[in-house]
Scaffold this active site. Structure first.
Site, short mmCIF file in Angstrom:
data_model
loop_
_atom_site.label_atom_id
_atom_site.label_comp_id
_atom_site.label_asym_id
_atom_site.label_seq_id
_atom_site.Cartn_x
_atom_site.Cartn_y
_atom_site.Cartn_z
N CYS A 22 0.84 -1.20 0.00
CA CYS A 22 0.00 0.00 0.00
C CYS A 22 0.88 1.26 0.00
CB CYS A 22 -1.00 -0.04 1.16
SG CYS A 22 -2.33 1.19 1.01
N GLU A 70 -2.36 -9.06 3.49
CA GLU A 70 -2.65 -9.55 4.84
C GLU A 70 -4.13 -9.45 5.19
OE1 GLU A 70 -2.08 -5.12 5.52
OE2 GLU A 70 -1.36 -6.64 4.11
N HIS A 97 -3.76 -4.95 0.11
CA HIS A 97 -3.30 -5.48 1.40
C HIS A 97 -3.39 -7.00 1.37
CE1 HIS A 97 -2.93 -1.76 3.76
NE2 HIS A 97 -3.89 -1.30 2.97
#
Length: 196
Positions: A77, A177, A175
């Site tokens: 990001c 994650e 993202h």
């Protein structure tokens, strides 16, 4: 494997750490030069505003360290955007690893882009066993235009680079994650990349 997660006060480090743990890896959240330099893999997350994030990197001297790293580095990001030459956000010079400028979405679309979007035109082992049009989670108002470093794209107003790569440096706008099983697979692919 030693994994360093760069901590400069502007990254969503805990969610990255939890994702690594789910994959069976341990990461160290740190701004220590020695630990980062000696890590096998380095993750450079980022959430927030570009100019203030760059100031934090400069205060820690990390703006000098990061471009010298030779192991695989993954910017996430804002971390990806800071690897670039310049950002329109706060009229900020970045680390200059990627010779490309970060620009703002036009007023034709809702900003920030928030939510799930598909990725396509996937290349490099970062996307090994990831299918075209897989969904990833994004929250951002600025983007990297398509360029010679592009290894995946998406569309929001226009088609743009959702992932970039140059030598040992990788960047993803989404993202991983927070992108479920497929996002974690991309993180795993990054951790399994051979050191350059």
């Amino acid at each position: 494997m030693k994994i360093a997660i760069i901590d400069y006060g502007s990254g969503n480090v805990q969610s990255v750490l939890f994702a690594l743990n789910r994959l069976g890896y341990a990461g160290e959240v740190t701004f220590n030069w020695d630990i980062i330099s000696k890590a096998d893999k380095v993750i450079f997350p980022g959430v927030g505003e570009a100019s203030s994030a760059m100031k934090m990197l400069q205060n820690l001297g990390l703006d000098k360290l990061i471009p010298t790293l030779r192991q695989p580095v993954l910017g996430i990001c804002l971390g990806m955007q800071l690897l670039c030459k310049h950002s329109e956000e706060g009229n900020t010079n970045g680390l200059g690893i990627f010779d490309v400028n970060v620009v703002r979405f036009s007023n034709a679309v809702k900003v920030p882009q928030m939510g799930w979007n598909t990725i396509k035109k996937l290349s490099t082992d970062l996307f090994k066993e990831i299918k075209e049009e897989e969904f990833m989670y994004l929250v951002h108002s600025f983007f990297v235009p398509k360029c010679k470093y592009t290894i995946a794209t998406t569309e929001y107003d226009i088609e743009y680079a959702i992932a970039i790569q140059k030598d040992n440096f990788y960047g993803v706008q989404f993202h991983p994650e927070k992108s479920g099983i497929q996002g974690e697979k991309i993180l795993k692919n990054f951790l399994e990349l051979n050191n350059i």
